[in-house]
Design an enzyme around this catalytic site. Sequence first.
Site, PDB file in Angstrom:
ATOM      1  N   CYS A   1      11.094  39.262 -42.373  1.00 15.97           N
ATOM      2  CA  CYS A   1      11.936  39.613 -43.512  1.00 15.97           C
ATOM      3  C   CYS A   1      13.113  40.392 -42.955  1.00 15.97           C
ATOM      4  O   CYS A   1      12.926  41.441 -42.325  1.00 15.97           O
ATOM      5  CB  CYS A   1      11.117  40.467 -44.490  1.00 15.97           C
ATOM      6  SG  CYS A   1      12.083  41.207 -45.811  1.00 15.97           S
TER       7      CYS A   1
ATOM      8  N   CYS B   1      18.275  35.724 -44.755  1.00 11.07           N
ATOM      9  CA  CYS B   1      17.027  36.009 -45.472  1.00 11.07           C
ATOM     10  C   CYS B   1      16.093  34.865 -45.126  1.00 11.07           C
ATOM     11  O   CYS B   1      16.499  33.702 -45.140  1.00 11.07           O
ATOM     12  CB  CYS B   1      17.292  36.066 -46.981  1.00 11.07           C
ATOM     13  SG  CYS B   1      15.794  36.082 -48.001  1.00 11.07           S
TER      14      CYS B   1
END
Lengths: 268, 268
Positions: free
Chosen positions: A73, A185
């Site tokens: 992440c 992302c």
Amino acid sequence: MDPAAIGIFDSGLGGLSVLRAVQRAAPGAELLYVADHAHAPYGEQSPQAIKARALALARWLVTQRVQALVVACNTATALAVQALRQELALPVVGIEPAVKPAAERTRSGVIGVLATSAMVASERMARLCDDHARPRGVRVLLQSGTGLVERIEAGDLDGPLTRALVERHVAPLRAAGIDVLVLGCTHYPLIAPTLQEALGAGVQLLDPAEAVARELLRRLGPAGESVIATPAQPAPIRLLTTGDPPAVQQVVNRLWTAEPEVQALKGV
Amino acid sequence: MDPAAIGIFDSGLGGLSVLRAVQRAAPGAELLYVADHAHAPYGEQSPQAIKARALALARWLVTQRVQALVVACNTATALAVQALRQELALPVVGIEPAVKPAAERTRSGVIGVLATSAMVASERMARLCDDHARPRGVRVLLQSGTGLVERIEAGDLDGPLTRALVERHVAPLRAAGIDVLVLGCTHYPLIAPTLQEALGAGVQLLDPAEAVARELLRRLGPAGESVIATPAQPAPIRLLTTGDPPAVQQVVNRLWTAEPEVQALKGV
């Protein structure tokens, strides 16, 4: 002997794009993936809240005897990777937007970064641009992909709502003449075809997942040898969610590479 | 731009154990897999018949513009790889029993090779033993795995019939004190757990699939760069059979790595 285990976590299922690359680089490793659905999405939360979640998940993974940790992440990496390395006595590999490769590849001199709001606003993001784009005279357009993580977590990779959101986010990037888009992302590689279609074939998408997998092997050092060997049977993958398993299972089934369809070959 | 394509063929689905390794080494390549079920199994047929099928399948794959060919069948490699290389102007990679690594690793000085009848009887098999085992004083037990390919093609990886066959084939190997078993047919890695259980944990199973994938990348040379990069979306796999697609699909679904089951993580 149990295979070596590697822990991977993300706010949700975006990190599966990283898990794929890790699985290819380390086919002999058991992969333990935690999706923090009960606290997702991370991208719109405070830095303190995200850091606390990253520490909680990492501590739990350590209790599962993983040999290394992958923060799959970008937002959690930017906000928590230093704290994780300080606290944990095992290799911790993070993921961050591929601003440097993008700045090296662009010919138009304008690159885009699509990331969460928290990531766009992070000090790490500012530093990446200062270090790698500014010295080359490359202009960086930072674009928040607001809403995209939620669409992807709903399993909607190319429906009308996702397409409309993608169009809204990429229109200014396209207009500015970017020729490289950094996927900032880990959810976004899952909608790469939709992004590519909206941007046109002339724009290259950069996903750092493979670089993360290579970095993981480097950090494991000699201890990583057993994970590199291809086992006769695929090493197990454990997927855990802090949210609702049946709902998550449905989306996993949609994101997972399904078995290919068998076709007929006649006349040969 | 279409991804580079690599053609892979086998008499049936055994070559999927090779396809897995190729997919890991070349995640960016489209894989085109042909299973020759209409003419399977190869292992009990005449050398001439097997060679003719290998040439027919390879010629068809070349019409599909593959960049390289992988013969994912030990028997077809032993009997046809030279003819394929003579006729085709693209890299052809075969697979053969890992007798050399086995002879290097054994401590008991006795190794086993489990292969099809045609492979056991082939000149190539005799040469592998003469070249790599005899000079080291290593004894090789050649065992025909008669019936195993049919069980695996029926999707039965660990049922009573498969277990009984495995027990019959490995009993003499176990009695002779082998400590390494060479998997001389690409179908056998699919039943590796069943073989391992019958042989005991002290016997190492050797599957050359990963070495085949590395050799493929070497042969592709610079042209192979695009296949090594991890794509954002998995490159497509096309599975074709000269047999009955619905029946083959059922077995593929059983052999394919299913999506993992999502479990709950509470209290973190």
